[in-house]
Design a protein around this motif. Structure first.
Motif, PDB file in Angstrom:
ATOM      1  N   VAL A 212       0.854  -1.187   0.000  1.00  0.00           N
ATOM      2  CA  VAL A 212       0.000   0.000   0.000  1.00  0.00           C
ATOM      3  C   VAL A 212       0.890   1.237   0.000  1.00  0.00           C
ATOM      4  O   VAL A 212       2.040   1.189   0.435  1.00  0.00           O
ATOM      5  CB  VAL A 212      -0.960   0.040   1.209  1.00  0.00           C
ATOM      6  N   ASP A 213       0.333   2.336  -0.472  1.00  0.00           N
ATOM      7  CA  ASP A 213       1.051   3.605  -0.523  1.00  0.00           C
ATOM      8  C   ASP A 213       0.611   4.559   0.583  1.00  0.00           C
ATOM      9  O   ASP A 213       1.317   5.509   0.901  1.00  0.00           O
ATOM     10  CB  ASP A 213       0.821   4.274  -1.884  1.00  0.00           C
ATOM     11  N   HIS A 214      -0.577   4.312   1.138  1.00  0.00           N
ATOM     12  CA  HIS A 214      -1.115   5.149   2.210  1.00  0.00           C
ATOM     13  C   HIS A 214      -1.754   4.227   3.248  1.00  0.00           C
ATOM     14  O   HIS A 214      -2.452   3.278   2.893  1.00  0.00           O
ATOM     15  CB  HIS A 214      -2.176   6.123   1.695  1.00  0.00           C
ATOM     16  N   ASP A 215      -1.520   4.533   4.523  1.00  0.00           N
ATOM     17  CA  ASP A 215      -2.053   3.724   5.620  1.00  0.00           C
ATOM     18  C   ASP A 215      -2.644   4.684   6.646  1.00  0.00           C
ATOM     19  O   ASP A 215      -1.920   5.503   7.226  1.00  0.00           O
ATOM     20  CB  ASP A 215      -0.915   2.902   6.242  1.00  0.00           C
ATOM     21  N   ARG A 258      -2.899   9.667  -3.451  1.00  0.00           N
ATOM     22  CA  ARG A 258      -2.492   9.971  -4.819  1.00  0.00           C
ATOM     23  C   ARG A 258      -3.274   9.073  -5.780  1.00  0.00           C
ATOM     24  O   ARG A 258      -3.442   7.868  -5.520  1.00  0.00           O
ATOM     25  CB  ARG A 258      -0.987   9.745  -4.975  1.00  0.00           C
ATOM     26  N   LEU A 259      -3.786   9.646  -6.847  1.00  0.00           N
ATOM     27  CA  LEU A 259      -4.547   8.893  -7.836  1.00  0.00           C
ATOM     28  C   LEU A 259      -3.728   7.699  -8.322  1.00  0.00           C
ATOM     29  O   LEU A 259      -2.570   7.835  -8.707  1.00  0.00           O
ATOM     30  CB  LEU A 259      -4.915   9.801  -9.013  1.00  0.00           C
ATOM     31  N   GLY A 260      -4.334   6.519  -8.282  1.00  0.00           N
ATOM     32  CA  GLY A 260      -3.659   5.305  -8.721  1.00  0.00           C
ATOM     33  C   GLY A 260      -2.962   4.546  -7.613  1.00  0.00           C
ATOM     34  O   GLY A 260      -2.430   3.459  -7.844  1.00  0.00           O
ATOM     35  N   SER A 261      -2.969   5.097  -6.406  1.00  0.00           N
ATOM     36  CA  SER A 261      -2.291   4.440  -5.290  1.00  0.00           C
ATOM     37  C   SER A 261      -3.212   3.401  -4.635  1.00  0.00           C
ATOM     38  O   SER A 261      -4.410   3.336  -4.911  1.00  0.00           O
ATOM     39  CB  SER A 261      -1.862   5.475  -4.253  1.00  0.00           C
ATOM     40  N   ARG A 262      -2.637   2.601  -3.748  1.00  0.00           N
ATOM     41  CA  ARG A 262      -3.413   1.645  -2.953  1.00  0.00           C
ATOM     42  C   ARG A 262      -3.473   2.173  -1.522  1.00  0.00           C
ATOM     43  O   ARG A 262      -2.460   2.614  -0.969  1.00  0.00           O
ATOM     44  CB  ARG A 262      -2.800   0.253  -2.988  1.00  0.00           C
ATOM     45  N   VAL A 263      -4.663   2.120  -0.934  1.00  0.00           N
ATOM     46  CA  VAL A 263      -4.898   2.727   0.377  1.00  0.00           C
ATOM     47  C   VAL A 263      -5.336   1.655   1.371  1.00  0.00           C
ATOM     48  O   VAL A 263      -6.169   0.797   1.052  1.00  0.00           O
ATOM     49  CB  VAL A 263      -5.988   3.818   0.290  1.00  0.00           C
ATOM     50  N   LEU A 279     -17.734   3.725   2.259  1.00  0.00           N
ATOM     51  CA  LEU A 279     -16.833   4.507   1.419  1.00  0.00           C
ATOM     52  C   LEU A 279     -17.527   4.801   0.096  1.00  0.00           C
ATOM     53  O   LEU A 279     -18.021   3.887  -0.568  1.00  0.00           O
ATOM     54  CB  LEU A 279     -15.536   3.733   1.164  1.00  0.00           C
ATOM     55  N   HIS A 280     -17.562   6.065  -0.293  1.00  0.00           N
ATOM     56  CA  HIS A 280     -18.159   6.455  -1.574  1.00  0.00           C
ATOM     57  C   HIS A 280     -17.188   6.192  -2.726  1.00  0.00           C
ATOM     58  O   HIS A 280     -15.967   6.320  -2.574  1.00  0.00           O
ATOM     59  CB  HIS A 280     -18.508   7.940  -1.565  1.00  0.00           C
ATOM     60  N   GLY A 281     -17.744   5.842  -3.871  1.00  0.00           N
ATOM     61  CA  GLY A 281     -16.995   5.874  -5.123  1.00  0.00           C
ATOM     62  C   GLY A 281     -16.036   4.739  -5.391  1.00  0.00           C
ATOM     63  O   GLY A 281     -15.503   4.640  -6.495  1.00  0.00           O
ATOM     64  N   HIS A 282     -15.757   3.876  -4.402  1.00  0.00           N
ATOM     65  CA  HIS A 282     -14.781   2.808  -4.566  1.00  0.00           C
ATOM     66  C   HIS A 282     -15.275   1.535  -3.888  1.00  0.00           C
ATOM     67  O   HIS A 282     -16.077   1.588  -2.956  1.00  0.00           O
ATOM     68  CB  HIS A 282     -13.427   3.197  -3.967  1.00  0.00           C
ATOM     69  N   GLN A 283     -14.777   0.410  -4.345  1.00  0.00           N
ATOM     70  CA  GLN A 283     -14.993  -0.867  -3.666  1.00  0.00           C
ATOM     71  C   GLN A 283     -13.723  -1.209  -2.895  1.00  0.00           C
ATOM     72  O   GLN A 283     -12.613  -0.884  -3.328  1.00  0.00           O
ATOM     73  CB  GLN A 283     -15.307  -1.970  -4.676  1.00  0.00           C
ATOM     74  N   GLN A 311     -14.195  -4.041  18.068  1.00  0.00           N
ATOM     75  CA  GLN A 311     -13.615  -4.653  16.881  1.00  0.00           C
ATOM     76  C   GLN A 311     -12.784  -3.644  16.093  1.00  0.00           C
ATOM     77  O   GLN A 311     -12.949  -2.434  16.229  1.00  0.00           O
ATOM     78  CB  GLN A 311     -14.714  -5.200  15.962  1.00  0.00           C
ATOM     79  N   ALA A 312     -11.910  -4.191  15.266  1.00  0.00           N
ATOM     80  CA  ALA A 312     -11.198  -3.400  14.269  1.00  0.00           C
ATOM     81  C   ALA A 312     -11.407  -4.074  12.922  1.00  0.00           C
ATOM     82  O   ALA A 312     -11.473  -5.306  12.840  1.00  0.00           O
ATOM     83  CB  ALA A 312      -9.707  -3.318  14.591  1.00  0.00           C
ATOM     84  N   ARG A 313     -11.540  -3.277  11.892  1.00  0.00           N
ATOM     85  CA  ARG A 313     -11.627  -3.784  10.534  1.00  0.00           C
ATOM     86  C   ARG A 313     -10.629  -3.022   9.684  1.00  0.00           C
ATOM     87  O   ARG A 313     -10.561  -1.787   9.744  1.00  0.00           O
ATOM     88  CB  ARG A 313     -13.045  -3.629   9.968  1.00  0.00           C
ATOM     89  N   VAL A 314      -9.884  -3.766   8.890  1.00  0.00           N
ATOM     90  CA  VAL A 314      -8.883  -3.174   8.005  1.00  0.00           C
ATOM     91  C   VAL A 314      -9.335  -3.406   6.574  1.00  0.00           C
ATOM     92  O   VAL A 314      -9.590  -4.550   6.172  1.00  0.00           O
ATOM     93  CB  VAL A 314      -7.497  -3.802   8.231  1.00  0.00           C
ATOM     94  N   VAL A 315      -9.474  -2.312   5.827  1.00  0.00           N
ATOM     95  CA  VAL A 315      -9.899  -2.430   4.432  1.00  0.00           C
ATOM     96  C   VAL A 315      -8.828  -1.825   3.532  1.00  0.00           C
ATOM     97  O   VAL A 315      -8.074  -0.949   3.950  1.00  0.00           O
ATOM     98  CB  VAL A 315     -11.267  -1.741   4.185  1.00  0.00           C
ATOM     99  N   GLU A 316      -8.770  -2.321   2.304  1.00  0.00           N
ATOM    100  CA  GLU A 316      -7.816  -1.802   1.322  1.00  0.00           C
ATOM    101  C   GLU A 316      -8.518  -1.629  -0.017  1.00  0.00           C
ATOM    102  O   GLU A 316      -9.425  -2.395  -0.356  1.00  0.00           O
ATOM    103  CB  GLU A 316      -6.617  -2.744   1.182  1.00  0.00           C
ATOM    104  N   PHE A 317      -8.107  -0.612  -0.760  1.00  0.00           N
ATOM    105  CA  PHE A 317      -8.710  -0.361  -2.062  1.00  0.00           C
ATOM    106  C   PHE A 317      -7.744   0.399  -2.956  1.00  0.00           C
ATOM    107  O   PHE A 317      -6.786   1.029  -2.480  1.00  0.00           O
ATOM    108  CB  PHE A 317     -10.029   0.417  -1.920  1.00  0.00           C
ATOM    109  N   GLU A 318      -8.015   0.321  -4.247  1.00  0.00           N
ATOM    110  CA  GLU A 318      -7.254   1.071  -5.237  1.00  0.00           C
ATOM    111  C   GLU A 318      -7.937   2.419  -5.457  1.00  0.00           C
ATOM    112  O   GLU A 318      -9.129   2.469  -5.778  1.00  0.00           O
ATOM    113  CB  GLU A 318      -7.189   0.303  -6.555  1.00  0.00           C
TER     114      GLU A 318
END
Length: 456
Positions: A212-215, A258-263, A279-283, A311-318
């Motif tokens: 990932v590029d952002h955490d 940043r556009l194109g990064s993984r979060v 989260l809007h706009g992304h899966q 609880q904690a939940r960790v999600v990732e998306f492009e």
């Protein structure tokens, strides 16, 4: 010859005594008025990462991959110092004042002047020592939620330790053999509801795939604060203030990508309600819980994740699509701030309002903060004759100037009017716009974090 043999035997005994004393001190035996755990960390952990003795990590110093730090907007990181192979953190429980929106400050309890408490970040395999001080008017303790540690370090009053009395200190020390998103909190129900929680993130010994590029990290809290009051009612079941990282929208700091990064987004909940975070706009895919990383075979696309209590939940998306995308709890009452104490001692009666009355009240609020008052969104000419009116009509509170910061640069005028309650946004920006905001952040604070782009 006999004298020489006795000399070496005596030296060996003396050396063993010094070694034992050093180990005892490291384990947290009473020193200089410190209260400490009942005993040394005597057990051994068996896990998928192998069996570790009490001090295996420092003795086998491993060069870890450099982890991408998690950023907790509106909350600081807790610094540490090294004592040999041990990371030493200093943490103090104390009363704090927390401005949750420009016109509302509450009296909460937190750690090191912060509510939520500062984020602790370590790496899998680290030996950790937390020097804990109690500056509260009552006894407390620290529980390490989700961490597999010896019972002496678990932080449950009377069961695993004596309560830490006001003015006392306590040493917690353990080896972190897990990886994942954990947290610390007072093991007292009312103290939890007063705000005593913070992130404890254990980065993996081997970096996650994909990188990932952002955490980012978000802590979800809820508060019951009556009009004209500043102290949360921890026995209440009706919550009128909902916060991300201790602030309510529009004071929440937008997340930047940043556009194109993984979060990666880590969401942690310690309150009375479950929160469906959308989260809007992304899966996205859920890649972890409060127990650690989830197998990739369990990942599937979604855009709303239910984060239960404790609880904690960790999600990732492009981050594929540019724009300012909302991140919020989808419970309707959690998508607003309290509409009862805007004028301190006067309540707004939303079911009874007229346009003139609403404008007058909002103007008074705007002058007290201050910010430029923007007229509410249009209503029909016969609106006041329609049963049920008003609902959302007079709830907008645009206050762009009052919450301005580098991360809000370039947002449309009156953007804050649509931001209330348990909300933030992630701004997915092309390179040029992203770099402009990054430059503004660095200019605004010499301590602003530099951007990191590497595998985590």
């Amino acid at each position: 010859m006999n004298g020489r043999r006795k000399f070496f035997q005596s030296a060996a005994v003396f050396g063993a005594g010094l070694f034992g004393l050093r180990e005892t001190l490291r384990a947290g035996t009473p020193v200089n008025g410190f209260q400490s755990p009942r005993g040394n960390e005597s057990g051994r952990h068996s896990s998928s990462f192998g069996t570790q003795g009490p001090h295996a990590a420092p003795a086998n110093a491993v060069v870890h991959n450099r982890a991408l730090p998690m950023v907790t907007p509106d909350v600081t990181d807790l610094p540490h110092e090294m004592d040999g192979g041990v990371k030493v953190f200093h943490l103090a429980a104390e009363p704090v004042k927390r401005k949750i929106v420009p016109f509302k400050t509450i009296d909460a309890w937190g750690y090191n002047g912060s509510c939520p408490g500062p984020t602790i970040q370590v790496q899998q395999g680290d030996r950790v020592r937390v020097v804990f001080e109690n500056h509260l008017p009552e006894s407390t303790s620290l529980h390490w939620h989700g961490l597999e540690i010896p019972i002496e370090q678990d932080g449950v009053p009377y069961i695993s330790q004596k309560p830490v009395a006001p003015g006392e200190k306590y040493l917690y020390e353990f080896t972190v053999h897990q990886e994942g998103t954990f947290f610390y909190h007072a093991h007292s129900a009312m103290q939890e509801m007063m705000g005593q929680i913070g992130f404890f993130v254990a980065h993996p010994e081997k970096n996650y795939k994909p990188r990932v590029d952002h955490d980012y990290g978000l802590i979800l809290q809820e508060w019951a604060v009556l009009p004209s009051n500043t102290i949360p009612n921890t026995a209440a079941m009706e919550f009128n203030w909902l916060t991300f990282n201790g602030v309510s929208a529009p004071m929440t700091t937008p997340l930047l990508a940043r556009l194109g990064s993984r979060v990666r987004l880590r969401i942690l909940n310690l309150g009375m309600d479950h929160h469906p975070v959308h989260l809007h706009g992304h899966q996205f895919v859920v890649t972890g819980t409060e127990g650690g990383r989830a197998p990739e075979s369990t990942w599937y696309p979604m855009n709303t994740v239910l984060v239960g209590v404790a609880q904690a939940r960790v999600v990732e998306f492009e981050a594929k699509y540019p724009g300012a995308w909302m991140v919020h709890c989808h419970l309707p009452h959690h998508m607003m701030n309290s509409m009862m104490d805007l004028l301190r001692d006067r309540q707004i009666e939303t079911a009874d309002q007229t346009e003139a009355k609403a404008d007058s009240q909002m103007m008074s609020l705007a002058m007290s903060v201050p910010f430029e008052h923007a007229h509410h969104a249009p209503i029909a000419q016969n609106a006041e004759s329609v049963p049920g009116f008003p609902q959302d009509a007079f709830m907008e509170m645009g206050m762009d100037e009052a919450v301005e910061k580098p991360e809000t640069y370039g947002l449309p005028k009156n953007w804050s009017a649509g931001m209330m309650g348990m909300m933030t946004m992630i701004r997915v920006l092309p390179d040029k716009e992203y770099d402009v905001i990054l430059s503004k952040k660095k200019s605004a604070s010499p301590l602003a974090q530099e951007e990191h782009h590497h595998e985590s």
